[in-house]
Write an enzyme that holds these catalytic residues in place. Structure first.
Site, PDB file in Angstrom:
ATOM      1  N   GLU A  65      -4.169   7.682   9.429  1.00 17.01           N
ATOM      2  CA  GLU A  65      -3.904   8.571   8.293  1.00 17.01           C
ATOM      3  C   GLU A  65      -2.385   8.696   8.136  1.00 17.01           C
ATOM      4  O   GLU A  65      -1.703   9.238   9.011  1.00 17.01           O
ATOM      5  CB  GLU A  65      -4.567   9.929   8.547  1.00 17.01           C
TER       6      GLU A  65
ATOM      7  N   CYS B 183       0.838  -1.209   0.000  1.00 13.20           N
ATOM      8  CA  CYS B 183       0.000   0.000   0.000  1.00 13.20           C
ATOM      9  C   CYS B 183       0.873   1.259   0.000  1.00 13.20           C
ATOM     10  O   CYS B 183       1.757   1.401   0.844  1.00 13.20           O
ATOM     11  CB  CYS B 183      -0.891  -0.024   1.244  1.00 13.20           C
TER      12      CYS B 183
ATOM     13  N   ARG C 171     -14.098   2.320   6.545  1.00 11.38           N
ATOM     14  CA  ARG C 171     -13.192   1.395   5.837  1.00 11.38           C
ATOM     15  C   ARG C 171     -12.170   0.832   6.809  1.00 11.38           C
ATOM     16  O   ARG C 171     -11.871   1.433   7.835  1.00 11.38           O
ATOM     17  CB  ARG C 171     -12.466   2.141   4.716  1.00 11.38           C
TER      18      ARG C 171
ATOM     19  N   TYR D 141      -4.942   6.773  -8.837  1.00  8.68           N
ATOM     20  CA  TYR D 141      -6.149   6.031  -8.440  1.00  8.68           C
ATOM     21  C   TYR D 141      -7.375   6.552  -9.184  1.00  8.68           C
ATOM     22  O   TYR D 141      -8.223   5.781  -9.615  1.00  8.68           O
ATOM     23  CB  TYR D 141      -6.372   6.135  -6.918  1.00  8.68           C
TER      24      TYR D 141
ATOM     25  N   THR E 155      -8.566   0.175   6.776  1.00  6.47           N
ATOM     26  CA  THR E 155      -7.395   0.481   5.948  1.00  6.47           C
ATOM     27  C   THR E 155      -6.083   0.336   6.725  1.00  6.47           C
ATOM     28  O   THR E 155      -6.082   0.325   7.958  1.00  6.47           O
ATOM     29  CB  THR E 155      -7.484   1.933   5.424  1.00  6.47           C
ATOM     30  N   VAL E 156      -5.002   0.223   5.980  1.00 12.31           N
ATOM     31  CA  VAL E 156      -3.661   0.395   6.518  1.00 12.31           C
ATOM     32  C   VAL E 156      -3.163   1.723   5.964  1.00 12.31           C
ATOM     33  O   VAL E 156      -3.599   2.127   4.888  1.00 12.31           O
ATOM     34  CB  VAL E 156      -2.701  -0.755   6.078  1.00 12.31           C
TER      35      VAL E 156
ATOM     36  N   TRP F  11      -8.136  -6.819   4.458  1.00 14.09           N
ATOM     37  CA  TRP F  11      -6.746  -7.209   4.746  1.00 14.09           C
ATOM     38  C   TRP F  11      -6.748  -8.381   5.720  1.00 14.09           C
ATOM     39  O   TRP F  11      -7.552  -8.421   6.651  1.00 14.09           O
ATOM     40  CB  TRP F  11      -5.985  -6.049   5.393  1.00 14.09           C
TER      41      TRP F  11
HETATM   42  N1  GSH Z   1      -5.736   8.339   3.515  1.00 12.55           N
HETATM   43  C1  GSH Z   1      -5.271   7.067   3.975  1.00 12.55           C
HETATM   44  C2  GSH Z   1      -5.510   6.026   2.878  1.00 12.55           C
HETATM   45  C3  GSH Z   1      -5.189   4.619   3.297  1.00 12.55           C
HETATM   46  C4  GSH Z   1      -5.712   3.600   2.272  1.00 12.55           C
HETATM   47  O1  GSH Z   1      -6.555   3.939   1.421  1.00 12.55           O
HETATM   48  N2  GSH Z   1      -5.209   2.357   2.339  1.00 12.55           N
HETATM   49  C5  GSH Z   1      -5.678   1.329   1.428  1.00 12.55           C
HETATM   50  C6  GSH Z   1      -4.561   0.478   0.870  1.00 12.55           C
HETATM   51  S1  GSH Z   1      -3.619   1.238  -0.354  1.00 12.55           S
HETATM   52  C7  GSH Z   1      -6.540   0.326   2.166  1.00 12.55           C
HETATM   53  O2  GSH Z   1      -6.190  -0.094   3.254  1.00 12.55           O
HETATM   54  N3  GSH Z   1      -7.636  -0.094   1.538  1.00 12.55           N
HETATM   55  C8  GSH Z   1      -8.475  -1.127   2.053  1.00 12.55           C
HETATM   56  C9  GSH Z   1      -9.923  -0.810   1.920  1.00 12.55           C
HETATM   57  O3  GSH Z   1     -10.270   0.307   1.592  1.00 12.55           O
HETATM   58  O4  GSH Z   1     -10.728  -1.702   2.186  1.00 12.55           O
HETATM   59  C10 GSH Z   1      -3.806   7.188   4.346  1.00 12.55           C
HETATM   60  O5  GSH Z   1      -3.090   7.943   3.693  1.00 12.55           O
HETATM   61  O6  GSH Z   1      -3.388   6.549   5.308  1.00 12.55           O
END
Ligand code: GSH
Length: 300
Positions: free
Chosen positions: A135, A54, A117, A182, A119-120, A87
């Protein structure tokens, strides 16, 4: 596989990040807290959950390595692609804190009714068992800020004298390049795609000119601005050129950008964070874009 999210603590794949015109609109992250004081006793208290694939997590890993925070903050790495339940962990990519199977369990440990969401990156407080921040930009500032005392202090990525310029550069590049890839890749209509890809390459031309006579984006030293842009450059020919159709040129064709990227990759702490196979796996397994899930063998 559609990306999922949690709604009142339940996993759902019934959502979209597109508006009615087919534009990709990223949902904001939810955890924006800070760490107010830090002591030697807090060694091992915090964990950084990441994927090497990521780009946003990649900024935090590079900062973590450059500042030598590995003795103070744990690094927990997820599998390099996203399953039907988001994930996940495995034997090779284990959650060393809780032995969870999915990252969503961590979000649910924070709040069993969480909506958002999964996210990582995630900065996790193992003492309070709460998410501090998810973030990337805020995490790298925390590492360079309050965590600095426990780092090797080798780099200052947000030097006071350049702070405003670094922040402006990051903000500009986020929209013009990082997220533009993206918006191009996830465009849901020909018109949106063509407009996004054209704008993106115009910005790359601009960047290439800017880098003609400099090794760093701001001043004469490595900063958060370089680290925030680099993950996108490292994914460009490996993944975005193909899967996101960012293919008016290859990044290699921009000589100054290529030199900038290679110079940064010469820094050993950065080099060790670049895992191109994991990057390819993540992007080519986005089934919405590549239904077969086949990951190409070649390097661009
Ligand atoms: N704005 C966040 C974006 C993080 C993000 O979009 N991570 C993506 C991976 S590239 C993620 O974990 N996506 C999983 C999902 O949305 O389910 C940051 O900069 O930390």
């Amino acid at each position: 596989m559609a990306l999922g999210m949690l709604v009142n603590g339940k996993w759902t794949t019934d959502w979209t990040e597109h508006d009615e015109k087919g534009n990709f609109q990223r949902m904001q992250t939810k955890f924006r807290n800070t760490v107010k004081d830090l002591k030697e006793d807090d060694r091992g208290r915090y964990s950084l959950y990441v994927s090497y694939a990521c780009p946003w997590a990649h900024r935090t890993i590079m900062t973590y390595e450059l500042l030598g925070l590995s003795g103070f903050v744990n690094l927990v790495v997820v599998e390099p692609h996203i399953s039907e339940k988001g994930w996940f962990f495995s034997e090779d990519f284990a959650d060393t804190n809780y032995s969870f199977s999915f990252l969503q369990e961590l979000y649910l440990k924070h709040d069993r009714n969480y909506t958002g969401r999964v996210t990582v990156p995630v900065l996790w407080d193992g003492k309070k068992e709460k998410i501090v921040n998810n973030e990337s930009l805020e995490i790298i500032k925390l590492f360079n800020g309050i965590f600095r005392e426990f780092s090797n202090k080798k780099y200052n990525l947000f030097a006071d004298k350049n702070l405003a310029a670094i922040e402006n550069e990051i903000e500009y590049n986020y929209d013009a390049i990082n997220n533009a890839c993206y918006r191009t890749g996830f465009a849901n209509s020909q018109k949106v795609y063509e407009s996004e890809v054209t704008k993106l390459f115009r910005e790359l031309e601009r960047l290439d000119k800017k880098l003609e006579k400099r090794n760093f984006l701001i001043g004469n030293e490595l900063s958060g601005a370089d680290l925030s842009l680099l993950p996108t450059l490292l994914r460009f020919d490996v993944a975005y050129h193909g899967i996101f159709k960012c293919n008016l040129k290859r990044l290699k064709d921009f000589k100054n950008i290529e030199k900038f990227k290679d110079n940064l990759l010469d820094i050993p702490e950065i080099q060790k964070t670049f895992k191109s196979d994991q990057i390819k796996t993540l992007y080519y397994k986005i089934i919405e874009l590549n239904p077969s899930g086949i990951v190409p063998l070649g390097q661009a």
